[in-house]
Design a protein around this motif. Structure first.
Motif, PDB file in Angstrom:
ATOM      1  N   MET A   1       0.956  -1.253  -0.007  1.00  0.00           N
ATOM      2  CA  MET A   1      -0.150   0.068   0.080  1.00  0.00           C
ATOM      3  C   MET A   1       1.161   1.360  -0.076  1.00  0.00           C
ATOM      4  N   SER A   2       1.930   1.212   0.867  1.00  0.00           N
ATOM      5  CA  SER A   2       2.773   2.471   1.046  1.00  0.00           C
ATOM      6  C   SER A   2       3.617   2.617  -0.253  1.00  0.00           C
ATOM      7  N   LEU A   3       3.767   1.511  -0.799  1.00  0.00           N
ATOM      8  CA  LEU A   3       4.457   1.630  -2.379  1.00  0.00           C
ATOM      9  C   LEU A   3       3.619   2.113  -3.168  1.00  0.00           C
ATOM     10  N   ARG A   4       2.283   1.598  -3.228  1.00  0.00           N
ATOM     11  CA  ARG A   4       1.483   2.516  -3.983  1.00  0.00           C
ATOM     12  C   ARG A   4       1.379   3.708  -4.077  1.00  0.00           C
ATOM     13  N   MET A   5       1.253   4.131  -2.687  1.00  0.00           N
ATOM     14  CA  MET A   5       1.008   5.544  -2.508  1.00  0.00           C
ATOM     15  C   MET A   5       2.273   6.327  -2.836  1.00  0.00           C
ATOM     16  N   GLY A   6       3.420   5.666  -2.453  1.00  0.00           N
ATOM     17  CA  GLY A   6       4.617   6.257  -3.209  1.00  0.00           C
ATOM     18  C   GLY A   6       4.656   6.626  -4.644  1.00  0.00           C
ATOM     19  N   HIS A   7       4.063   5.617  -5.286  1.00  0.00           N
ATOM     20  CA  HIS A   7       4.229   5.462  -6.925  1.00  0.00           C
ATOM     21  C   HIS A   7       3.369   6.730  -7.327  1.00  0.00           C
ATOM     22  N   LEU A   8       2.087   7.012  -6.508  1.00  0.00           N
ATOM     23  CA  LEU A   8       1.283   8.148  -6.860  1.00  0.00           C
ATOM     24  C   LEU A   8       1.815   9.220  -6.753  1.00  0.00           C
ATOM     25  N   ARG A   9       2.562   9.497  -5.668  1.00  0.00           N
ATOM     26  CA  ARG A   9       3.235  10.621  -5.229  1.00  0.00           C
ATOM     27  C   ARG A   9       4.312  11.144  -6.336  1.00  0.00           C
ATOM     28  N   ASP A  10       5.016   9.903  -6.746  1.00  0.00           N
ATOM     29  CA  ASP A  10       6.089   9.680  -7.934  1.00  0.00           C
ATOM     30  C   ASP A  10       5.345  10.519  -9.187  1.00  0.00           C
ATOM     31  N   VAL A  11       4.360   9.998  -9.609  1.00  0.00           N
ATOM     32  CA  VAL A  11       3.610  10.262 -10.644  1.00  0.00           C
ATOM     33  C   VAL A  11       3.176  11.781 -10.796  1.00  0.00           C
ATOM     34  N   VAL A  12       2.737  12.269  -9.664  1.00  0.00           N
ATOM     35  CA  VAL A  12       2.231  13.767  -9.503  1.00  0.00           C
ATOM     36  C   VAL A  12       3.446  14.417  -9.679  1.00  0.00           C
TER      37      VAL A  12
ATOM     38  N   THR B 108      13.655  16.523 -23.886  1.00  0.00           N
ATOM     39  CA  THR B 108      14.611  15.649 -24.435  1.00  0.00           C
ATOM     40  C   THR B 108      14.392  14.231 -24.326  1.00  0.00           C
ATOM     41  N   GLY B 109      14.862  13.409 -25.346  1.00  0.00           N
ATOM     42  CA  GLY B 109      14.788  11.876 -25.241  1.00  0.00           C
ATOM     43  C   GLY B 109      14.951  11.378 -23.998  1.00  0.00           C
ATOM     44  N   ARG B 110      16.124  11.853 -23.133  1.00  0.00           N
ATOM     45  CA  ARG B 110      16.477  11.387 -21.779  1.00  0.00           C
ATOM     46  C   ARG B 110      15.300  11.611 -20.909  1.00  0.00           C
ATOM     47  N   GLU B 111      14.832  12.983 -20.880  1.00  0.00           N
ATOM     48  CA  GLU B 111      13.618  13.326 -19.952  1.00  0.00           C
ATOM     49  C   GLU B 111      12.451  12.414 -20.220  1.00  0.00           C
ATOM     50  N   ASN B 112      12.254  12.290 -21.446  1.00  0.00           N
ATOM     51  CA  ASN B 112      10.909  11.400 -21.792  1.00  0.00           C
ATOM     52  C   ASN B 112      11.011  10.203 -21.663  1.00  0.00           C
ATOM     53  N   ALA B 113      12.179   9.589 -21.452  1.00  0.00           N
ATOM     54  CA  ALA B 113      12.410   8.099 -20.950  1.00  0.00           C
ATOM     55  C   ALA B 113      12.004   7.998 -19.624  1.00  0.00           C
ATOM     56  N   VAL B 114      12.427   8.866 -18.691  1.00  0.00           N
ATOM     57  CA  VAL B 114      12.091   8.965 -17.472  1.00  0.00           C
ATOM     58  C   VAL B 114      10.687   8.822 -17.402  1.00  0.00           C
ATOM     59  N   THR B 115      10.130   9.898 -18.017  1.00  0.00           N
ATOM     60  CA  THR B 115       8.555  10.029 -18.023  1.00  0.00           C
ATOM     61  C   THR B 115       7.921   8.842 -18.342  1.00  0.00           C
ATOM     62  N   ALA B 116       8.333   8.041 -19.532  1.00  0.00           N
ATOM     63  CA  ALA B 116       7.790   6.951 -19.938  1.00  0.00           C
ATOM     64  C   ALA B 116       7.689   5.838 -18.837  1.00  0.00           C
ATOM     65  N   ALA B 117       8.945   5.813 -18.182  1.00  0.00           N
ATOM     66  CA  ALA B 117       9.164   4.873 -17.216  1.00  0.00           C
ATOM     67  C   ALA B 117       8.255   4.764 -15.968  1.00  0.00           C
ATOM     68  N   VAL B 118       7.975   6.236 -15.586  1.00  0.00           N
ATOM     69  CA  VAL B 118       6.895   6.407 -14.535  1.00  0.00           C
ATOM     70  C   VAL B 118       5.591   6.124 -14.812  1.00  0.00           C
ATOM     71  N   VAL B 119       5.277   6.579 -16.042  1.00  0.00           N
ATOM     72  CA  VAL B 119       3.944   6.230 -16.666  1.00  0.00           C
ATOM     73  C   VAL B 119       3.787   4.893 -16.514  1.00  0.00           C
ATOM     74  N   ALA B 120       4.631   4.258 -16.911  1.00  0.00           N
ATOM     75  CA  ALA B 120       4.457   2.594 -16.810  1.00  0.00           C
ATOM     76  C   ALA B 120       4.306   2.038 -15.396  1.00  0.00           C
ATOM     77  N   GLY B 121       4.537   2.815 -14.293  1.00  0.00           N
ATOM     78  CA  GLY B 121       4.586   2.116 -13.167  1.00  0.00           C
ATOM     79  C   GLY B 121       5.812   2.159 -12.543  1.00  0.00           C
ATOM     80  N   THR B 122       6.925   2.777 -12.928  1.00  0.00           N
ATOM     81  CA  THR B 122       8.187   2.710 -12.016  1.00  0.00           C
ATOM     82  C   THR B 122       8.283   3.958 -11.212  1.00  0.00           C
ATOM     83  N   GLY B 123       9.007   3.829 -10.024  1.00  0.00           N
ATOM     84  CA  GLY B 123       9.253   5.033  -9.255  1.00  0.00           C
ATOM     85  C   GLY B 123      10.254   5.676  -9.948  1.00  0.00           C
TER      86      GLY B 123
END
Lengths: 254, 404
Positions: A1-12, B108-123
């Motif tokens: 859960m905290s991992l998920r919240m962490g990811h939501l924060r990262d996304v925003v 840039t391509g580099r910045e976009n690569a980070v965004t793409a990974a975040v959007v795909a679910g990575t921290g």
């Protein structure tokens, strides 16, 4: 859960910073543009209401600037949040992307604009000789406003997917609400019988509260603050529920 | 349930359809309001599609444009819900559904690569650490700090796929976008996909490239107007689809007119004849190692034909074995708008085919392969001179005896 919240924060955080970076990339003034816009509006209001029509409010520039920043975040944030889903169709079509965060991103982008103007406010307030530790109360006040904005954002952006007119309605609503918020005037100037109408607008209480801590203006009553907090919380909860209800159909309507 | 498995149980997907003219004040006033506001009969993008994909399987989805391939992939990705039926996907899903629309052209391509990974679910931290690998896979290190607006479609796709290739997932959904990449990149993607499958990743692959589907997929699903037309072993489904495409082309071929020399419509010539191959001249090789040039004159018979595909295939005459196939689109060549007669030339530097007789097919297709304009079946013959040899090829060879 905290991992998920962490990811939501990262996304925003990440998407908001990227959007701010993209907006200011390749401009000469860069991140100074939001500040320039706010200062231009400040200049006009100060000129009109101290030189053309003198409202007789002491320290008028800082009085207006506080109101303008708080209102500016609300207005630009709500306008952007209303289009948050429509404008970011590409993110909605990403399988792992949490759509719920879309209005938060729009509101965070607007908040970054506000923060960029904050040093100027602090300078103005210091010059007028009134910077106190109490200014830290601004943080929870902004928090209450964030709740209110996120709630309205969830409501409006989800509704706008199904009825595109919502964007225009929100635009007109914000225009009217600007005059119903004491940005360039004091509530005390309004006829007593009409004041309650102004207090129906939660932004009235919030703007007055900020003025109380930055400018030693009279503070709004504790009851008003409690009511505004409760209303904001309620808006956020209702907004989230409505958003969740409408979200499954987004992909089909976009 | 094993992670990566995908099940579709009798899935229907209907899209709401509003009356033409939409919900404007004008439309509401012009008709009686209740009529204008009511949704009309829904359009079914998928009807009664079932599919059971096991862990590590690769299933190709084929069918004409608008057959429901993308709708199916979207539903499996969890975008939208089926109108009826159920979808179970076990484990994490990664998808390459669009052509990098999430990329911000100013960044840039580099910045976009980070965004793409975040959007795909990575921290954020994880996203930053996988960027070098993504850029290396995409071979974009040299332009990593240039804004993405300066990238070509192929480069955007490479960046998007490069990021996906760094992620952990159990199922991968690939839409037709891979076709945008050049051949070298496509084969690198396919090699990566095969590696992933070896470690148990399930793959759904929508494609127009039938030979690729037949070659890389275990099974295939043929969608036709939203319904599953055939499902089974990939080669068989592809063959059935091609057979139907041929029958359809034959059906749409106008009746023979009597002229045309060796070419007889509905016999060795099929296609809608909206654009025709008027002349084909083949400069045959003088010896096995020499080159061959094929010149094709095209002629449009209606306006609006853009980037048609010209394809050539060479078959051995004795047994019909296909020696090779090539098409303008595979090589990234665009013919542009076909507004008047146009000549397309194929140069083959070394043919290297064994001496013997060969038959050549020349075809002209719509830019998505979905329509055959004109196809000349085995209509041209070449003779490669020389002493007969065993086998299909006579490549240049060098034998050396290396000292022990």
């Amino acid at each position: 859960m905290s991992l998920r919240m962490g990811h939501l924060r990262d996304v925003v955080v990440h998407i908001s910073l990227s959007e701010v970076a993209a907006a200011h990339r390749f401009t000469v003034l860069g991140a100074l543009w939001p500040l320039a816009r706010q200062l231009a509006q400040l200049g006009v209001l100060v000129f009109v209401f101290s030189s053309v029509v003198d409202l007789g409010i002491p320290d008028y520039p800082s009085f207006v600037f506080v109101g303008l920043l708080v209102w500016g975040w609300f207005a630009s944030g709500i306008a952007a949040a209303t289009g948050a889903v429509l404008d970011r169709r590409h993110l909605v079509f990403q399988p792992a992307f949490p759509d719920t965060m879309l209005p938060l991103i729009a509101i965070t982008v607007a908040l970054i604009d506000l923060l960029l103007a904050l040093p100027v406010l602090l300078v103005i307030v210091t010059v007028s000789g009134d910077l106190r530790p109490a200014v830290l109360i601004a943080v929870p006040l902004l928090g209450i406003q964030a709740l209110l904005m996120v709630g309205l954002g969830w409501l409006c952006c989800a509704a706008a997917v199904y009825l595109r007119d919502v964007r225009n309605i929100v635009g007109v609503g914000l225009l009217l609400l600007f005059y119903m918020t004491p940005v360039f005037y004091e509530v005390g100037r309004a006829p007593e019988a009409a004041r309650w109408v102004l207090y129906l607008n939660p932004m009235t209480t919030l703007v007055e509260a900020h003025r109380a801590i930055f400018l030693r203006q009279p503070a709004p009553s504790a009851l008003a603050l409690v009511l505004v907090t409760a209303a904001s919380l309620l808006t956020a909860v209702v907004g989230l529920l409505v958003f969740r209800r409408l979200q499954p159909g987004f992909v089909d309507e976009l | 349930m094993t992670s990566g498995a995908i099940q579709l149980r009798s899935v229907f997907k209907a899209y709401p359809r509003w009356p033409a003219g939409g919900r404007t004040i004008h439309a509401i006033a012009a008709r009686r309001a209740p009529l204008a506001l009511r949704r009309t009969e829904p359009v079914y993008a998928l009807s009664d599609v079932s599919l059971d994909v096991g862990r590590g399987e690769m299933v190709g989805i084929i069918g004409a444009n608008g057959a429901g391939k993308s709708t199916l992939l979207r539903l499996v990705a969890g975008l939208g819900q089926p109108t009826r039926g159920g979808i179970d996907v076990h484990g994490r899903v990664a998808a390459v559904l669009g052509l990098g629309q999430t990329l911000d052209p100013q960044l840039t391509g580099r910045e976009n690569a980070v965004t793409a990974a975040v959007v795909a679910g990575t921290g954020r931290r994880g996203a930053r650490s996988l960027v070098p690998g993504a850029l290396a896979f995409a071979e974009l290190e040299h332009v990593a700090d240039a804004p993405v607006r300066t990238y070509s479609d192929g480069m955007r796709l490479r960046l998007a796929f490069g990021v996906i290739a760094q992620l952990e997932f159990d199922a991968l959904l690939l839409d037709e976008v891979l076709a945008v990449g050049d051949l070298a990149f496509q084969s690198r993607c396919m090699a990566h996909v095969q590696e992933r499958r070896a470690s148990g990743v399930t793959v759904l692959f929508a494609s127009h490239d039938l030979s690729q589907v037949a070659a890389v997929c275990d099974r295939a699903l043929w969608l036709s107007e939203g319904a599953a037309n055939a499902s089974g072993q990939a080669g068989e489904v592809v063959a059935a689809y091609q057979e139907q495409a041929r029958a359809k082309a034959l059906e749409r071929t106008p009746p023979p007119t009597g002229d045309g020399g060796e070419l007889r419509l509905r016999d060795n010539r099929v296609g809608t004849q909206e654009a025709t191959i008027d002349r084909v001249s083949v400069a045959a090789p003088a010896e096995p190692g020499a080159g061959m040039t094929i010149t094709v004159d095209l002629h449009p018979h209606r306006a609006g034909i853009v980037d048609p595909i010209v394809a050539v295939a060479v078959h051995r005459e004795s047994d019909g074995v296909t020696c090779f196939e090539t098409a303008t689109r595979d090589e990234g060549v665009r013919a542009g708008p076909l507004s008047g007669p146009l000549t397309v030339q194929l140069g083959i530097e070394r043919l290297d085919l064994a001496p013997g007789s060969y038959r050549i097919d020349v075809g002209l297709y719509r830019n998505d392969w979905d329509e055959v304009y004109d196809f000349h079946w085995r209509a041209y013959r070449i003779e490669v001179p020389g002493p007969p040899v065993t086998g299909l090829l006579v490549p240049p060879v060098t034998w050396r005896v290396l000292p022990g």
